[in-house]
Design a protein around this motif. Sequence first.
Motif, short mmCIF file in Angstrom:
data_model
loop_
_atom_site.label_atom_id
_atom_site.label_comp_id
_atom_site.label_asym_id
_atom_site.label_seq_id
_atom_site.Cartn_x
_atom_site.Cartn_y
_atom_site.Cartn_z
N ALA A 1 0.72 -1.24 -0.22
CA ALA A 1 0.07 0.14 0.33
C ALA A 1 0.67 0.99 -0.02
O ALA A 1 0.22 2.40 0.62
N GLY A 2 1.83 1.34 -0.41
CA GLY A 2 3.04 2.48 -0.62
C GLY A 2 4.20 2.00 0.33
O GLY A 2 4.47 0.94 0.49
N GLY A 3 4.71 3.13 0.36
CA GLY A 3 6.22 3.00 1.05
C GLY A 3 7.05 3.91 -0.07
O GLY A 3 6.65 3.89 -0.98
N TRP A 4 8.44 3.03 0.08
CA TRP A 4 9.24 4.35 -0.18
C TRP A 4 10.73 2.91 -0.16
O TRP A 4 11.31 2.63 0.81
N THR A 5 11.82 3.49 -1.15
CA THR A 5 13.03 2.92 -0.61
C THR A 5 14.62 4.17 -0.97
O THR A 5 13.89 4.78 -1.84
N ARG A 6 15.37 4.35 -0.84
CA ARG A 6 16.30 5.56 -0.44
C ARG A 6 17.62 5.06 -0.53
O ARG A 6 19.17 5.47 -0.55
N GLY A 7 17.59 3.48 -0.28
CA GLY A 7 19.22 2.87 -1.19
C GLY A 7 19.58 2.70 0.25
O GLY A 7 19.23 3.17 1.59
N ALA A 8 21.21 2.79 0.71
CA ALA A 8 22.13 2.66 1.65
C ALA A 8 22.10 4.02 2.45
O ALA A 8 21.78 4.99 2.23
N PRO A 9 21.56 4.01 4.01
CA PRO A 9 21.68 5.64 4.66
C PRO A 9 23.14 5.96 4.43
O PRO A 9 24.40 4.98 4.21
N THR A 10 23.22 7.19 4.97
CA THR A 10 24.52 7.58 5.10
C THR A 10 25.60 7.55 5.78
O THR A 10 26.74 7.02 5.74
N GLU A 11 24.62 7.05 6.87
CA GLU A 11 26.03 6.37 8.33
C GLU A 11 25.65 4.61 8.37
O GLU A 11 23.66 5.16 8.49
N ASN A 12 26.43 4.02 9.07
CA ASN A 12 25.13 2.72 9.59
C ASN A 12 25.40 3.20 11.46
O ASN A 12 26.74 2.56 11.81
N ARG A 13 24.48 3.73 11.91
CA ARG A 13 24.06 3.99 13.24
C ARG A 13 23.64 2.53 13.91
O ARG A 13 23.83 2.79 15.31
N PHE A 14 23.49 2.33 13.40
CA PHE A 14 22.67 1.08 14.15
C PHE A 14 22.56 -0.40 13.68
O PHE A 14 23.10 -0.54 12.79
N LEU A 15 22.09 -1.34 14.84
CA LEU A 15 22.71 -2.78 13.99
C LEU A 15 21.70 -2.56 13.27
O LEU A 15 21.44 -2.18 11.87
N GLU A 16 20.91 -3.98 12.83
CA GLU A 16 20.11 -4.56 11.14
C GLU A 16 19.71 -3.39 11.18
O GLU A 16 18.83 -4.06 9.98
N GLY B 1 25.16 -1.30 19.92
CA GLY B 1 26.65 -2.42 19.37
C GLY B 1 27.29 -2.25 19.92
O GLY B 1 28.48 -2.89 20.10
N LYS B 2 27.02 -1.35 20.97
CA LYS B 2 28.53 -0.60 21.96
C LYS B 2 28.98 -1.31 23.56
O LYS B 2 27.73 -2.11 23.74
N ARG B 3 30.09 -1.29 23.58
CA ARG B 3 30.67 -2.20 24.91
C ARG B 3 29.53 -1.35 26.18
O ARG B 3 28.90 -2.30 26.81
N ARG B 4 29.30 -0.07 26.57
CA ARG B 4 28.11 0.31 27.37
C ARG B 4 26.57 0.34 27.16
O ARG B 4 27.03 0.53 25.50
N ALA B 5 26.17 0.09 26.84
CA ALA B 5 24.52 0.37 25.80
C ALA B 5 24.31 1.97 26.07
O ALA B 5 24.01 2.58 26.33
#
Length: 152
Positions: A39-54, A75-79
Amino acid sequence: VEKAAGPLLGALAFTADGKLAVAARSGLSLFDPATGKAAGGWTRGAPTENRFLEHPGAVAFLPGGKGFVSVAGTGKRRASYVVAVVTEKGEHFLGEVSDYASPPALSPDGRLLLVGTGAGDPRNPPGTYALKLGADGAPEQPEKADDKGPFW
């Protein structure tokens, strides 16, 4: 919906208008639960940064499929958690919070974002923080020049 959305990796939730939404690093997919069809949506390719996990973690969807707000573990050692607004036009990094960040909460019109924190870090004292968002979902603030400190 299971057949259409099954192969997508992302965070699932319902939008205010009753569509099933899948938020992924590369975009947003919307499905009609009654018919099971896209019902819609969009794709913009890879984000500029990989700031979060999967996937984007806890999300709140902007009205009309414009985008989503993400609070996701780093995903860092400290939450720690990153807060970002992801739209078709780009990703707006809002900050990184140590120890705890609540799922994002959006006002019904999508113009006010709330995030709660509870941290032992003096740079990020516990509290509930608010940010105004524009009609397109972009934060009503200048872009940060660095990645230090949150939007508040």
